[in-house]
Design a protein around this motif. Structure first.
Motif, PDB file in Angstrom:
ATOM      1  N   LYS A   5      -0.292   6.174 -21.028  1.00  0.00           N
ATOM      2  CA  LYS A   5      -0.154   7.263 -22.144  1.00  0.00           C
ATOM      3  C   LYS A   5      -0.013   7.390 -22.985  1.00  0.00           C
ATOM      4  O   LYS A   5      -0.940   6.192 -23.769  1.00  0.00           O
ATOM      5  N   GLY A   6       0.258   8.282 -24.021  1.00  0.00           N
ATOM      6  CA  GLY A   6      -0.046   7.938 -25.092  1.00  0.00           C
ATOM      7  C   GLY A   6       0.700   9.377 -26.142  1.00  0.00           C
ATOM      8  O   GLY A   6       1.704   9.813 -25.725  1.00  0.00           O
ATOM      9  N   TYR A   7       0.309   8.938 -27.140  1.00  0.00           N
ATOM     10  CA  TYR A   7       0.984  10.856 -28.265  1.00  0.00           C
ATOM     11  C   TYR A   7       0.017  10.804 -29.793  1.00  0.00           C
ATOM     12  O   TYR A   7      -1.115  10.059 -29.855  1.00  0.00           O
ATOM     13  N   LEU A   8      -0.548  11.902 -30.047  1.00  0.00           N
ATOM     14  CA  LEU A   8      -0.913  12.026 -31.190  1.00  0.00           C
ATOM     15  C   LEU A   8      -0.207  12.731 -32.040  1.00  0.00           C
ATOM     16  O   LEU A   8       0.932  13.508 -32.055  1.00  0.00           O
ATOM     17  N   CYS A  60       9.348   3.710 -20.500  1.00  0.00           N
ATOM     18  CA  CYS A  60      10.435   3.451 -21.291  1.00  0.00           C
ATOM     19  C   CYS A  60      11.630   3.663 -21.040  1.00  0.00           C
ATOM     20  O   CYS A  60      11.252   3.507 -19.785  1.00  0.00           O
ATOM     21  N   SER A  61      12.781   2.973 -21.447  1.00  0.00           N
ATOM     22  CA  SER A  61      14.011   2.410 -21.142  1.00  0.00           C
ATOM     23  C   SER A  61      14.983   2.713 -21.903  1.00  0.00           C
ATOM     24  O   SER A  61      14.632   2.258 -23.278  1.00  0.00           O
ATOM     25  N   HIS A  77       8.209   8.933 -28.266  1.00  0.00           N
ATOM     26  CA  HIS A  77       6.623   9.052 -28.309  1.00  0.00           C
ATOM     27  C   HIS A  77       6.486   9.259 -27.013  1.00  0.00           C
ATOM     28  O   HIS A  77       5.312  10.284 -27.241  1.00  0.00           O
ATOM     29  N   PHE A  78       6.159   8.674 -26.559  1.00  0.00           N
ATOM     30  CA  PHE A  78       4.961   8.593 -25.456  1.00  0.00           C
ATOM     31  C   PHE A  78       5.438   9.860 -24.080  1.00  0.00           C
ATOM     32  O   PHE A  78       4.605  10.398 -24.190  1.00  0.00           O
ATOM     33  N   LYS A  81       8.873  11.858 -24.898  1.00  0.00           N
ATOM     34  CA  LYS A  81       9.552  12.440 -25.306  1.00  0.00           C
ATOM     35  C   LYS A  81      10.908  12.445 -24.704  1.00  0.00           C
ATOM     36  O   LYS A  81      11.574  13.528 -25.012  1.00  0.00           O
ATOM     37  N   LYS A  82      11.243  11.667 -23.743  1.00  0.00           N
ATOM     38  CA  LYS A  82      12.347  11.607 -23.428  1.00  0.00           C
ATOM     39  C   LYS A  82      13.825  11.310 -24.626  1.00  0.00           C
ATOM     40  O   LYS A  82      13.267   9.719 -24.909  1.00  0.00           O
ATOM     41  N   ARG A  83      14.646  11.787 -23.842  1.00  0.00           N
ATOM     42  CA  ARG A  83      15.882  11.228 -25.106  1.00  0.00           C
ATOM     43  C   ARG A  83      16.912  10.474 -24.648  1.00  0.00           C
ATOM     44  O   ARG A  83      17.472  10.342 -23.648  1.00  0.00           O
ATOM     45  N   TYR A  84      17.178   8.388 -25.151  1.00  0.00           N
ATOM     46  CA  TYR A  84      18.440   8.483 -25.122  1.00  0.00           C
ATOM     47  C   TYR A  84      19.002   8.539 -26.128  1.00  0.00           C
ATOM     48  O   TYR A  84      19.348   7.653 -27.509  1.00  0.00           O
TER      49      TYR A  84
END
Length: 326
Positions: A120-123, A272-273, A304-305, A307-310
Motif C-alpha cells: 500500500k502507499g501514497y504520494l 486500516c480499520s 492516506h493509503f 482513501k476510506k473514510r471513517y
C-alpha cells in the motif's frame, strides 16, 4: 561488476502503440491476471533472482490516488521495487516502509510492504504530468527529482526497527534502489522496474526484476548475467507480450541454470480499520478531542493509503474522551 538497468516507462498515445525493438512490436490489450512474484536461484546458488508482475497492484494504486502519468510511473516503480525488496529482506510477519523524499513535484512517496505480499502507499502530489523526456519516455526523474533521500525502515519484530538511508543517485528509482541494496544492505544487485501508462492515466503494465549476487559468485557468471541484462528487451515490451515472471527469470539466467523456489501473490491491500483510527484519536490531547465534540460535533478520519473514510459521532468521541480521563 556494474549491471545495466532496465527502467522503462511509456505513455500510450493511441489504442495501438508501436515500439521498435529489433522488429516492430504491437502492444494489444491483454486480459488482466492476479499479480505474483517468483523467487529463484541460479548457477548453483551464485545468484538469487526475483521477478514480479505488479500490474493489478499498481493499477489499483493509480485508481485510488487518481495519479497522473508521471506520478503514476514514479509511484508504480516504487511499489514494484518495494515488492521485490520485501520478498528479499523480510520474513514471517515482518514489514517495511519505503520513503522516497525527492525534490521533484511528486514530493514524498511512501510505500508499505510485508513479507506476505501486501502493499500500500501514497504520494504527496499525485497530479503530476510532465513532457516526455528525450527518450520519449515518462520523465520519472523529473517527477521524483534528482536530489533527496531514499529511506527504508524494516520492522523485524525487534525492540527497535532498522532504518537505512541513502541519497538519491538518479531519481529513476531502479538505480536508487540498486544503490540502497549495495550501500545499506551490502548486497550487490541489479534492479529493473517499469510502468506502462495509458493516455487516460490508467496502467497498462507494471513489473520488474532483481538479481542479487551471492558471496563467491564467479566472474564468469557475473559477466554472463551483465550481458544478458544489457540485451534484455524492455520490461514493458516483455510484459505486453505476456512474458511471465518465470520467463523473465529464464531470459536472464537461462532455464537450465535456474531453480524456482517460491511463488508469492502480491496485491494492494490496506489494513486500516475504524478501531485503528479510534486508537489514534485516543492518543491526541483531551483538549483537541473536546474541540471536536463542542465545535464539530464529530470527526471524520481518512486513510492516506486507501482513501476510506471513517465517521466518529459526537457520542463516540465523548466515550473516547471519558476513557482517556479515567
Amino acid at each position: 561488476m556494474v549491471f545495466h538497468l532496465k527502467t522503462d516507462d511509456f505513455v500510450l498515445k493511441s489504442s495501438v502503440f508501436y515500439c521498435y525493438y529489433g522488429t516492430n512490436t504491437i502492444f494489444e490489450e491483454k486480459k488482466s491476471m492476479a499479480d505474483y512474484l517468483i523467487k529463484a536461484l541460479a548457477f548453483n546458488g551464485q545468484l538469487r533472482i526475483y521477478a514480479v508482475n505488479s500490474t493489478e497492484t499498481v493499477r489499483e494504486a493509480q485508481k485510488i490516488h487518481d495519479s497522473w502519468s508521471a506520478a503514476t510511473a514514479a509511484f508504480g516503480r516504487a511499489i514494484t521495487a518495494t515488492s521485490l525488496l520485501s520478498q528479499s529482506l523480510l520474513k514471517g510477519d515482518n514489514k517495511m516502509t519505503v520513503k522516497i523524499m525527492g525534490n521533484g513535484p511528486t514530493g514524498t512517496i511512501v510505500i508499505d510492504g510485508t513479507a506476505t505480499g501486501n502493499l500500500k502507499g501514497y504520494l504527496q502530489n499525485p497530479h503530476v504530468n510532465l513532457p516526455l523526456n528525450d527518450k520519449q519516455k515518462i520523465d520519472v526523474k523529473g517527477a521524483v527529482g534528482s536530489s533527496g533521500l531514499l529511506q527504508i525502515t524494516k520492522d523485524l519484530g525487534l525492540k527497535t526497527p532498522f532504518t537505512g538511508q541513502v541519497p538519491l543517485v538518479s531519481g529513476e528509482l531502479g538505480e536508487d534502489f540498486t544503490y540502497y541494496m549495495a550501500k545499506s544492505e551490502q548486497i550487490p544487485s541489479s534492479i529493473g522496474v517499469s510502468v506502462f501508462v495509458n493516455k487516460d492515466n490508467s496502467v497498462r503494465t507494471a513489473g520488474g526484476f532483481m538479481v542479487q549476487v551471492m558471496p563467491g559468485a564467479s566472474e564468469e557468471v557475473l559477466t554472463k548475467i551483465e550481458l544478458q541484462i544489457a540485451n534484455l528487451p524492455a520490461i514493458s515490451v516483455m510484459m505486453a507480450n505476456k512474458i511471465t515472471p518465470e520467463e523473465m527469470i529464464y531470459r536472464i539466467c537461462g532455464r537450465e541454470h535456474t531453480q524456482i523456489l517460491d511463488k508469492v501473490e502480491i496485491g494492494y491491500r490496506c489494513d486500516c480499520s475504524k478501531e485503528r483510527f479510534a486508537k489514534a484519536l485516543a492518543s491526541i490531547s483531551s483538549v483537541d478531542l473536546k474541540l471536536m465534540i463542542e465545535e464539530d460535533h464529530g470527526a471524520e478520519a481518512v486513510c492516506h493509503f486507501c482513501k476510506k473514510r471513517y465517521t466518529f459521532t459526537e457520542i463516540e468521541l465523548r466515550k473516547l474522551l471519558n476513557d482517556i480521563q479515567k
